[in-house]
Design a protein around this motif. Sequence first.
Motif, PDB file in Angstrom:
ATOM      1  N   THR A 150      23.387   6.846  32.267  1.00  0.00           N
ATOM      2  CA  THR A 150      24.700   6.329  32.661  1.00  0.00           C
ATOM      3  C   THR A 150      25.814   7.226  32.133  1.00  0.00           C
ATOM      4  O   THR A 150      26.761   7.564  32.850  1.00  0.00           O
ATOM      5  CB  THR A 150      24.893   4.904  32.130  1.00  0.00           C
ATOM      6  OG1 THR A 150      23.882   4.054  32.689  1.00  0.00           O
ATOM      7  CG2 THR A 150      26.267   4.363  32.506  1.00  0.00           C
ATOM      8  N   HIS A 151      25.697   7.628  30.872  1.00  0.00           N
ATOM      9  CA  HIS A 151      26.694   8.535  30.294  1.00  0.00           C
ATOM     10  C   HIS A 151      26.706   9.860  31.049  1.00  0.00           C
ATOM     11  O   HIS A 151      27.769  10.439  31.311  1.00  0.00           O
ATOM     12  CB  HIS A 151      26.381   8.796  28.819  1.00  0.00           C
ATOM     13  CG  HIS A 151      26.850   7.728  27.888  1.00  0.00           C
ATOM     14  ND1 HIS A 151      28.174   7.371  27.774  1.00  0.00           N
ATOM     15  CD2 HIS A 151      26.172   6.932  27.024  1.00  0.00           C
ATOM     16  CE1 HIS A 151      28.300   6.405  26.872  1.00  0.00           C
ATOM     17  NE2 HIS A 151      27.095   6.116  26.406  1.00  0.00           N
ATOM     18  N   GLU A 208      23.775  10.120  41.293  1.00  0.00           N
ATOM     19  CA  GLU A 208      22.745   9.610  40.394  1.00  0.00           C
ATOM     20  C   GLU A 208      21.369   9.724  41.031  1.00  0.00           C
ATOM     21  O   GLU A 208      20.396  10.098  40.381  1.00  0.00           O
ATOM     22  CB  GLU A 208      23.045   8.156  40.033  1.00  0.00           C
ATOM     23  CG  GLU A 208      22.080   7.566  39.020  1.00  0.00           C
ATOM     24  CD  GLU A 208      22.430   6.137  38.653  1.00  0.00           C
ATOM     25  OE1 GLU A 208      21.633   5.510  37.927  1.00  0.00           O
ATOM     26  OE2 GLU A 208      23.490   5.653  39.092  1.00  0.00           O
ATOM     27  N   GLY A 265      30.721  13.015  36.883  1.00  0.00           N
ATOM     28  CA  GLY A 265      31.873  12.593  37.671  1.00  0.00           C
ATOM     29  C   GLY A 265      33.180  13.166  37.149  1.00  0.00           C
ATOM     30  O   GLY A 265      34.042  13.601  37.914  1.00  0.00           O
ATOM     31  N   LYS A 266      33.346  13.163  35.822  1.00  0.00           N
ATOM     32  CA  LYS A 266      34.578  13.676  35.231  1.00  0.00           C
ATOM     33  C   LYS A 266      34.696  15.190  35.382  1.00  0.00           C
ATOM     34  O   LYS A 266      35.792  15.723  35.569  1.00  0.00           O
ATOM     35  CB  LYS A 266      34.639  13.288  33.755  1.00  0.00           C
ATOM     36  CG  LYS A 266      34.815  11.787  33.523  1.00  0.00           C
ATOM     37  CD  LYS A 266      34.829  11.450  32.041  1.00  0.00           C
ATOM     38  CE  LYS A 266      35.001   9.953  31.817  1.00  0.00           C
ATOM     39  NZ  LYS A 266      34.999   9.601  30.375  1.00  0.00           N
ATOM     40  N   GLU A 298      30.270  11.109  25.112  1.00  0.00           N
ATOM     41  CA  GLU A 298      29.894  11.949  26.253  1.00  0.00           C
ATOM     42  C   GLU A 298      29.790  13.418  25.850  1.00  0.00           C
ATOM     43  O   GLU A 298      28.890  14.133  26.295  1.00  0.00           O
ATOM     44  CB  GLU A 298      30.898  11.760  27.396  1.00  0.00           C
ATOM     45  CG  GLU A 298      30.775  10.409  28.082  1.00  0.00           C
ATOM     46  CD  GLU A 298      31.905  10.118  29.045  1.00  0.00           C
ATOM     47  OE1 GLU A 298      31.774   9.180  29.850  1.00  0.00           O
ATOM     48  OE2 GLU A 298      32.937  10.834  29.002  1.00  0.00           O
ATOM     49  N   GLN A 347      25.920  10.491  34.170  1.00  0.00           N
ATOM     50  CA  GLN A 347      26.565  10.376  35.475  1.00  0.00           C
ATOM     51  C   GLN A 347      28.077  10.337  35.325  1.00  0.00           C
ATOM     52  O   GLN A 347      28.825  10.874  36.149  1.00  0.00           O
ATOM     53  CB  GLN A 347      26.069   9.121  36.214  1.00  0.00           C
ATOM     54  CG  GLN A 347      24.570   9.075  36.439  1.00  0.00           C
ATOM     55  CD  GLN A 347      23.996  10.390  36.898  1.00  0.00           C
ATOM     56  OE1 GLN A 347      24.533  11.002  37.827  1.00  0.00           O
ATOM     57  NE2 GLN A 347      22.924  10.840  36.272  1.00  0.00           N
ATOM     58  N   SER A 348      28.555   9.681  34.259  1.00  0.00           N
ATOM     59  CA  SER A 348      29.994   9.658  33.989  1.00  0.00           C
ATOM     60  C   SER A 348      30.497  11.066  33.684  1.00  0.00           C
ATOM     61  O   SER A 348      31.570  11.471  34.144  1.00  0.00           O
ATOM     62  CB  SER A 348      30.286   8.733  32.805  1.00  0.00           C
ATOM     63  OG  SER A 348      31.658   8.771  32.448  1.00  0.00           O
ATOM     64  N   ARG A 371      39.757   3.905  35.532  1.00  0.00           N
ATOM     65  CA  ARG A 371      38.510   4.538  35.965  1.00  0.00           C
ATOM     66  C   ARG A 371      37.393   3.500  36.057  1.00  0.00           C
ATOM     67  O   ARG A 371      36.638   3.468  37.023  1.00  0.00           O
ATOM     68  CB  ARG A 371      38.106   5.654  34.996  1.00  0.00           C
ATOM     69  CG  ARG A 371      36.851   6.411  35.413  1.00  0.00           C
ATOM     70  CD  ARG A 371      36.550   7.535  34.440  1.00  0.00           C
ATOM     71  NE  ARG A 371      36.248   7.041  33.117  1.00  0.00           N
ATOM     72  CZ  ARG A 371      35.033   6.622  32.748  1.00  0.00           C
ATOM     73  NH1 ARG A 371      34.036   6.642  33.605  1.00  0.00           N
ATOM     74  NH2 ARG A 371      34.811   6.206  31.519  1.00  0.00           N
ATOM     75  N   THR A 372      37.305   2.635  35.060  1.00  0.00           N
ATOM     76  CA  THR A 372      36.286   1.588  35.078  1.00  0.00           C
ATOM     77  C   THR A 372      36.533   0.621  36.221  1.00  0.00           C
ATOM     78  O   THR A 372      35.605   0.190  36.908  1.00  0.00           O
ATOM     79  CB  THR A 372      36.271   0.832  33.731  1.00  0.00           C
ATOM     80  OG1 THR A 372      35.960   1.747  32.692  1.00  0.00           O
ATOM     81  CG2 THR A 372      35.238  -0.279  33.742  1.00  0.00           C
ATOM     82  N   ASP A 425      28.161  -1.137  32.028  1.00  0.00           N
ATOM     83  CA  ASP A 425      28.248  -0.634  30.664  1.00  0.00           C
ATOM     84  C   ASP A 425      29.187  -1.540  29.865  1.00  0.00           C
ATOM     85  O   ASP A 425      29.746  -2.507  30.389  1.00  0.00           O
ATOM     86  CB  ASP A 425      28.713   0.820  30.637  1.00  0.00           C
ATOM     87  CG  ASP A 425      30.075   1.035  31.288  1.00  0.00           C
ATOM     88  OD1 ASP A 425      30.822   0.036  31.467  1.00  0.00           O
ATOM     89  OD2 ASP A 425      30.400   2.180  31.630  1.00  0.00           O
ATOM     90  N   GLN A 463      35.268   2.085  39.416  1.00  0.00           N
ATOM     91  CA  GLN A 463      33.819   1.992  39.533  1.00  0.00           C
ATOM     92  C   GLN A 463      33.390   0.575  39.897  1.00  0.00           C
ATOM     93  O   GLN A 463      32.497   0.383  40.736  1.00  0.00           O
ATOM     94  CB  GLN A 463      33.167   2.426  38.217  1.00  0.00           C
ATOM     95  CG  GLN A 463      33.366   3.898  37.895  1.00  0.00           C
ATOM     96  CD  GLN A 463      32.889   4.263  36.502  1.00  0.00           C
ATOM     97  OE1 GLN A 463      32.653   3.380  35.659  1.00  0.00           O
ATOM     98  NE2 GLN A 463      32.738   5.552  36.241  1.00  0.00           N
TER      99      GLN A 463
END
Length: 314
Positions: free
Chosen positions: A287-288, A26, A294-295, A258, A290-291, A170-171, A133, A174
């Motif tokens: 935020t979306h 980020e 990551g994915k 996303e 960065q997710s 996943r959450t 989030d 984090q």
Amino acid sequence: FFYGLRSLTIHHHLALITSSRRELIELTHSEAIRSSPFFNIFANINLRPFTPIEARELVANSLADTPITFAESDIELLFRLAGLHPYFLQAASHCLFEAYSKNLADDARRDFLQKEFRAQAAPHFADYWHHCDAEGKIILTILALLEQGRKNAERSFASQLHELYTRSRRTLSQLEKRSLVIPKGDGFALLNSAFAEWILNEAGAEQIISSHEPPTLAHALQRALEPESVSTSPASTNQNTSAPPLSSSYPVGLTAREVEILRLVASGMSDSQVATQLFLSPRTVSTHLQSIYGKLGVNSRNAATRLAVEYGLL
């Protein structure tokens, strides 16, 4: 400046250690440093809470040069309130030390500790909550309810909540990186009991439990944890008709939102433009994004766009 530091590190073996609350990926894509690959040379290490032994060493070493010794019952209350988080443990220890310095009786001393610590911790809890989030807040609330459920909720309710939060690994991962949750047995728990109390008061969950409506809450949480549905806002109706329709199943666990953001980013839009298009805040878009990175296992818009093409999302 950042290019200079990177050069010193690479060519002159300068060792650097940085500290931040945000993920390196980020930071790499933040507006302040986007033009420099400075953080690409770093490895990410997440600081974890103390072990029980380390926590006791902190308390013992801090009291070593004082005439005060904490009673074992006070230490147990200290750990229950603050957990093993270094900052909160120090803050709670300070409050307890003040109580001892005032020569308060046992009950008064513990009341003082709990009142003062909660007052000091509340702004930090609010900040943690603000930077989560929607799904993170749901998981934190579930864990707070599970903690409360051990006291006065029905077993079936606790079982329902446990099933819900285990669906969001996943959450949870984090949140664990941020030390907001800690492993406990075969699951997770909040970082301390004070955070659980704060969440219950903040979310009004105490009233839900006392009004005997756990199934209603469980169903609401279950709906919230289901895959994100397609937005029906005007922004989503203006999609290019040649683009593939939004599906409930995408590669590498991408959500519909996303994919929607990825398509707009791939078209060349900035975070602010995407936010305007989708009626979101720039922070939410970031935020979306960065997710998404990551994915996909990437750290740039170009790389994300390339994989989006390979996956047939564009």
